[in-house]
Design an enzyme around this catalytic site. Structure first.
Site, PDB file in Angstrom:
ATOM      1  CB  SER A 223      -0.071 -40.724 -15.691  1.00 28.44           C
ATOM      2  OG  SER A 223       0.012 -42.001 -16.268  1.00 28.44           O
ATOM      3  CG  ASP A 379      -3.498 -41.722 -16.986  1.00 26.92           C
ATOM      4  OD1 ASP A 379      -3.325 -40.488 -16.930  1.00 26.92           O
ATOM      5  OD2 ASP A 379      -2.574 -42.543 -16.936  1.00 26.92           O
TER       6      ASP A 379
END
Length: 632
Positions: A223, A379
């Site tokens: 991320s 993600d």
């Protein structure tokens, strides 16, 4: 193999009156003949001028004849070439001549590019992108190039030896005696600024003249940590520049949708768009800052100082972890995660797309879908918000010769914590698949599609904002990798700054300046300064390795080992000179007290780092293999 080739690749022999040929193969052909532009050029099934049964004997005969010719040429070359030239090098030279003739007959090698196979040897996995666009395996690069200290110089591509590189193309080359250093960066949204501020003070403790990424062979992030990893390792930005860009990134990335703050309208807007924030501003700022070059095999790969970088992602259905990288490595079908490497080199993810894929946090942003392939990504924090397990696994796959050894250093950096909340309250970790299972069950207290959907995404929201989850991951990892206690310091280090207060949420961009101010203040505290200095010392120590020259056996099982302390930085490089200057300054500032002075190994005037020979008595030379490092 010949049968597979015939069925999969041999085109149909049909052509129409306009001399347009059918491109269909035996296994892909339908009831119509199709041209390269996709248009139908006639009705009919696959036709071929030959068959496997009829042609296989001719093929085998042809192969035998060619092998006999190659063997004759090799035997002749053994008599003609000077004795200094090894038989392996002679065979390699002959093979490259054959490959050049082959590609010349096809027209030119420039149009033949693969990210799955090395087209120089047709055997191994390609790992090294070249300026001409071809990607070669390590063995072919070694055979074709000239080795220096810490680098290989290539004057031409083996696929077209008559086209020279001007200037010569240089690539980093790890010594077989040197160990590996890994940097691992957690996810955490706008709290990613904490990672960058930590790296800034470590870089300052190292003298400030060598960029922090120079001390690592592999950087892995998730991320926001993945975005930082790409900026440091692929773009090779300074930490100061990363911090400046990160602030602008947070401000633009978290662009709210309409009706923010109006319950009902806000929820309806979320259900309509599938995310809390707009995706276009996020993608725009990523593309503007990180650029559109290919992550692997493109121009972004063509950097002598390039660091191996991997970021984590999750499949669009949430059922599988994925790794996206700017390097190539073997892939095992039994792996629990997918290593993203498309068959067609034109379908490689661009640098900004890799950043978009690793940061497409559910609830916050919609999944990122790559237009070229239609593949969607979520993600990476769904499985690996602290990607330390991924980092250690990637290290072993990239350098299999060191897989059974500990790294020289593995540094994991978190996005902050509040220690009073931590050890006692760390929850038992559950897999994402189990959480998904629970989230899919209807709540007995709530009803309605809107409520259930919001509950589902709310659970994902909490998962991404779970600061303690990353710490528990580290506890489990450390328990797995650290063996019996030894007197040597552990090469596994975790730096997750305790801010001694509740941390802001993943997307609290209005708290950015306040958070950065608190972080910088906390980094001045004595306990944190001490840890920073210890990490800096470990990085400097891990920059050296022992190169064995010879061993002499004595009675009673003793050995005398003679060798050199060498530096991992390339000979004559600015990085090596800066390191020499730093060590010299450290010794001058605290003569007789600084632990560096104990070794007397560094001469600031000798940038090759090979001037001092050491002798170790009574120790087996295997104690000084990869992973050995000076202990301060």
């Amino acid at each position: 193999m010949f049968k597979d080739f015939f069925n999969l690749h041999w085109p149909c022999s049909f052509s129409d009156r306009a001399s347009r040929s059918c491109i269909g193969t035996k296994l892909s052909h339908g009831a119509e003949h199709r041209a390269a532009d996709g248009n139908d050029i006639g009705q009919g099934q696959y036709v071929s001028s030959g068959t496997v049964e009829a042609d296989v004997s001719d093929w085998v005969s042809f192969i035998k004849t060619e092998l006999n010719i190659c063997e004759d040429e090799y035997c002749e070359a053994l008599d003609e070439e000077p004795r200094e030239k090894s038989s392996r090098r002679i065979a390699s030279d002959l093979h490259l001549e054959q490959m050049n003739d082959f590609f010349t007959d096809l027209g030119a090698a420039v149009s033949f590019i693969s990210h799955k196979s090395c087209f120089a040897c047709l055997v191994r996995l390609p790992q090294h992108p070249l300026p001409c666009g071809h990607v070669l395996c390590n063995s072919c690069v070694q055979d074709s190039g000239k080795k220096g200290h810490g680098k290989i110089r290539l004057n031409y591509c083996p696929l077209h030896i008559h086209t020279s590189f001007r200037p010569s193309w240089e690539m980093p080359d790890r010594s077989e005696h040197a160990g590996i250093r890994v940097l691992c960066l957690d996810g955490g949204g706008m709290r990613g600024i904490i990672e960058l501020e930590i790296l800034r003070v470590i870089e300052k403790a190292l003298g400030g003249n060598i960029r922090i990424q120079t001390f690592f062979d592999l950087i892995v992030g998730t991320s926001t940590g993945g975005i930082n990893a790409l900026a440091l390792g692929v773009k090779q930005w300074s930490v100061a520049h990363c911090i400046a860009v990160f602030e602008k990134f947070c401000d633009q990335a978290f662009t709210e949708r309409e009706f923010r703050g109006v319950w009902g309208l806000e929820q309806a807007a979320f259900l309509n768009h599938g995310s809390k924030y707009k995706a276009k501003p996020l993608h725009s700022v990523l593309q503007k800052t990180l650029g559109s070059g290919q992550l692997f095999g493109g121009s972004e790969s063509l950097s002598a100082s390039r660091t191996n970088v991997a970021v984590t992602a999750t499949s669009a259905d949430g059922k599988g972890a994925m790794v996206i990288a700017n390097y190539n490595r073997p892939h095992n079908a039994a792996e629990s995660q997918v290593f993203v490497r498309p068959e067609n080199h034109r379908e490689e993810l661009e640098v900004w797309e890799a950043a978009a894929a690793t940061s497409a946090a559910p609830f916050y942003f919609k999944p990122y879908t790559q237009p070229k392939t239609g593949v969607s990504y979520l993600d990476g924090g769904l499985y690996h918000n602290n990607p330390v397990h991924v980092a250690n696994r990637e290290r072993k796959l990239l350098w299999p010769d060191l897989a059974s050894k500990h790294p020289d250093l593995l540094l994991s950096i978190g996005t902050g914590r509040n220690l009073p909340e931590a050890p006692a309250d760390v929850p038992e970790r559950r897999s994402f698949s189990k959480k998904s299972e629970e989230m899919s069950k209807p709540s007995p207290r709530k009803s309605g599609g809107l409520r259930r959907t919001l509950d589902t995404f709310g659970a994902l929201y909490q998962r991404f904002d779970n600061i303690l989850d990353a710490e528990q991951t580290w506890i489990e990892f450390e328990a797995d990798v650290v063996g019996q206690a030894t007197d040597l310091p552990s090469p596994y280090l975790r730096f997750n700054l305790d801010l001694k207060r509740k941390l802001p949420s993943f997307d609290a961009k209005d708290k950015f300046e306040e958070l950065r101010k608190d972080v910088r203040q906390r980094l001045r505290d004595p306990d944190v300064v001490k840890m920073t200095q210890e990490i800096a010392c470990a990085l400097v120590a891990s920059s050296f390795y022992f190169k064995l020259a010879r061993t002499i056996s004595h009675r009673a099982g003793n050995f005398t080992c003679t060798g050199y302390i060498c530096c991992k930085f390339e000979e004559g490089s600015s990085k090596l000179k800066a390191l020499g200057k730093f060590l010299s300054e450290q010794s001058n500032q605290a003569h007789g007290e600084n632990p560096l002075e104990t070794y007397h190994l560094w001469n600031a005037q000798d940038t090759s780092c090979r001037h001092r020979r050491i002798r170790c008595n009574g120790l087996d030379h295997s104690d000084f293999g990869p992973g050995w490092r000076m202990s301060w």
